[in-house]
Scaffold this motif. Structure first.
Motif, mmCIF file in Angstrom:
data_model
loop_
_atom_site.group_PDB
_atom_site.id
_atom_site.type_symbol
_atom_site.label_atom_id
_atom_site.label_comp_id
_atom_site.label_asym_id
_atom_site.label_seq_id
_atom_site.Cartn_x
_atom_site.Cartn_y
_atom_site.Cartn_z
ATOM 1 N N GLY A 40 31.522 27.497 28.394
ATOM 2 C CA GLY A 40 31.136 27.540 29.925
ATOM 3 C C GLY A 40 32.730 28.012 30.860
ATOM 4 O O GLY A 40 32.215 28.829 31.701
ATOM 5 N N ILE A 41 33.701 27.674 30.073
ATOM 6 C CA ILE A 41 34.984 28.222 30.710
ATOM 7 C C ILE A 41 34.797 29.685 30.863
ATOM 8 O O ILE A 41 35.229 30.715 31.644
ATOM 9 C CB ILE A 41 35.945 27.810 30.157
ATOM 10 C CG1 ILE A 41 35.979 26.247 30.236
ATOM 11 C CG2 ILE A 41 37.318 28.360 30.794
ATOM 12 C CD1 ILE A 41 37.196 25.508 29.551
ATOM 13 N N GLN A 43 32.355 31.808 30.595
ATOM 14 C CA GLN A 43 31.221 32.495 31.289
ATOM 15 C C GLN A 43 31.745 32.366 32.707
ATOM 16 O O GLN A 43 31.749 33.081 33.744
ATOM 17 C CB GLN A 43 29.977 31.817 31.245
ATOM 18 C CG GLN A 43 29.348 31.935 30.094
ATOM 19 C CD GLN A 43 28.120 31.181 29.776
ATOM 20 O OE1 GLN A 43 27.442 30.598 30.852
ATOM 21 N NE2 GLN A 43 27.499 31.148 28.541
ATOM 22 N N ALA A 44 32.403 31.261 33.233
ATOM 23 C CA ALA A 44 33.045 30.923 34.602
ATOM 24 C C ALA A 44 34.054 31.943 34.987
ATOM 25 O O ALA A 44 33.696 32.194 35.986
ATOM 26 C CB ALA A 44 33.178 29.565 34.846
ATOM 27 N N GLY A 167 30.773 20.026 35.437
ATOM 28 C CA GLY A 167 31.363 21.585 35.348
ATOM 29 C C GLY A 167 32.798 21.456 34.582
ATOM 30 O O GLY A 167 33.437 20.533 34.107
ATOM 31 N N TRP A 168 33.177 22.621 34.268
ATOM 32 C CA TRP A 168 34.558 22.530 33.180
ATOM 33 C C TRP A 168 35.666 22.018 33.638
ATOM 34 O O TRP A 168 36.575 21.415 33.159
ATOM 35 C CB TRP A 168 34.455 23.860 32.734
ATOM 36 C CG TRP A 168 34.649 25.025 33.758
ATOM 37 C CD1 TRP A 168 34.305 25.976 34.368
ATOM 38 C CD2 TRP A 168 36.240 25.247 34.139
ATOM 39 N NE1 TRP A 168 34.951 26.626 35.215
ATOM 40 C CE2 TRP A 168 36.233 26.353 35.059
ATOM 41 C CE3 TRP A 168 37.657 24.834 33.812
ATOM 42 C CZ2 TRP A 168 37.382 26.865 35.635
ATOM 43 C CZ3 TRP A 168 38.719 25.483 34.294
ATOM 44 C CH2 TRP A 168 38.723 26.412 35.377
ATOM 45 N N GLN A 169 35.715 22.199 35.072
ATOM 46 C CA GLN A 169 36.873 21.862 35.849
ATOM 47 C C GLN A 169 37.100 20.317 35.691
ATOM 48 O O GLN A 169 38.151 19.666 35.628
ATOM 49 C CB GLN A 169 36.942 22.219 37.100
ATOM 50 C CG GLN A 169 37.107 23.602 37.596
ATOM 51 C CD GLN A 169 35.595 24.319 37.768
ATOM 52 O OE1 GLN A 169 34.659 23.794 37.276
ATOM 53 N NE2 GLN A 169 35.780 25.251 38.580
#
Length: 405
Positions: A40-41, A43-44, A167-169
């Motif tokens: 996910g990181i 991709q983001a 989300g990753w954050q």
């Protein structure tokens, strides 16, 4: 000479073990929590697989470099100040990671996280030996390892849940919260175990003498290899989880926890057995027993992966047994390293941690990319790492006299 543990710590001993385990586990916890968000990181932030691997390698290299200095600083300024500064830096780096808008900044913040996260692990080992004589120190070290095992078991579960739902954050905001809570707890509860009279002067010639003294001791290098490198036989799989669990075993991010739970159960069981055997079984025999278990586990994994495709549940069984054997031997070997240099336990802990951390970085940056896409190669690489530790142990026992333990 050790302080009176009852004078410096009046709470139950298990509470001290929990605190020291929390300090020591901060490093691996901050790895295991973000692994489920790896893809996910990428991709983001538009990061390539190589750049994402650098977020891990930068962390491990920072961890390894600063481990050379955490213990030395703790020998000079005391245990508490070094721990508190290290946790504060980790918390700030976690906030920076959460706010990172491009991969370069994330890599830099992860490097800072790694530089700070090793403080607790290095200093907590010295605190244990400051407070307790050898047999009792082994029991406490084993208790720490048991509690140490809880965090990596829940970390990927938490990380996967946060990634999926927030989300990753959110993973890094969570780590910042953990750092804040741990700093407040250490500030209130962690005792200073190094008396002013036993502190080393913080000047370059004195530091160099300490490093030369320990660095020229062959026993140290062999014991450090015996304790640190076998861990990488298991850590290899931890670093490979995004591919091993998803591509080879077909698990999703929220299912990563099953891998960690089974292996941490092995670590906790081995640590419990190590504590029970403290003072009852000779230290060298206990280490031999631990290596016997890891050897059998490694051979079983190699044969199994060559004969059958990787599948649940059998793929996890040798890894759990391996974790048990490693946890059985590592408290003993760790204390042997600390007792090589009683007046500089922080330095000894630093150098020992650095050996393991350099091995971690090499495994992450070099070995994992080479073997991660083939379970047979994964199993063989794990067995070879265990073999390095086994050979080092036999050489130190056969050729170099050990201190009494």
């Amino acid at each position: 000479m050790p302080h009176s543990a009852t004078r410096l710590w009046r709470a139950p001993r298990w509470a001290l073990a929990v605190l020291l385990a929390a300090l020591g586990t901060l490093g691996p916890f901050s790895i295991d929590t973000y692994l489920p968000a790896f893809e996910g990181i990428a991709q983001a932030l538009g990061a390539t697989p190589v750049q994402m691997q650098q977020t891990l390698s930068a962390y491990l290299l920072g961890f390894a470099v600063m481990n050379l200095f955490h213990g030395t600083l703790a020998d000079s300024f005391g245990r508490r100040p070094v721990v508190l500064v290290g946790i504060a830096a980790f918390t700030l780096a976690s906030i920076g990671s959460a706010l990172a808008g491009h991969i370069g900044l994330l890599i830099a913040c992860r490097a800072l996280q790694g530089m700070a996260a090793g403080t607790g692990m290095v200093v907590s080992r010295a605190v244990i030996r400051d407070l307790f004589p050898p047999a009792e120190a082994q029991r406490v070290m084993s208790q720490v390892t048991i509690f140490f095992g809880v965090a990596p078991a829940v970390a990927p579960i938490i990380g996967g849940w946060l990634f999926v739902h927030a989300g990753w954050q959110a993973v890094f905001w969570f780590l910042a919260g953990v750092g804040t809570l741990l700093w407040l707890t250490a500030w209130r509860a962690l005792p200073e175990t190094l008396a002013p009279a036993h502190r080393q002067s913080f000047d370059l010639p004195n530091l160099v003498r300490g490093y030369v003294l320990l660095g020229s001791d062959r026993r140290f290098w062999l014991l450090a290899l015996a304790s640190g490198v076998p861990f990488n036989g298991l850590f290899l799989y931890v670093l490979s989880t995004p591919v091993f669990l998803t591509e080879h075993l077909g698990l999703g991010p929220t299912q990563f926890g099953w891998f960690f739970v089974t292996n941490i159960a092995g670590i906790m069981a081995g640590a419990w057995a190590s504590g029970r055997l403290a003072g009852r079984m000779p230290a060298a025999r206990q280490v031999r027993l631990g290596f016997a278990v890891t050897t059998l586990a490694s051979l079983s994994s190699v044969v199994g992966n060559w004969v059958w495709p990787a599948a649940l549940p059998w793929a996890f069984v040798p890894l759990t047994a391996y974790a048990f054997g490693w946890a059985l031997l590592v408290p003993v070997v760790t204390l042997m390293v600390l007792d090589l240099c009683p007046e500089r336990r922080g330095l000894a802990s630093s150098l020992q941690a650095s050996v393991g951390s350099v091995a971690n970085a090499v495994v992450a940056g070099v070995l994992v990319p080479l073997v991660v896409h083939d379970t047979r190669q994964l199993a063989l690489a794990s067995a070879l790492l265990m073999g390095i530790g086994l050979v080092a142990w036999h050489r130190v026992r056969a050729q170099v006299p050990l201190p009494p333990h």
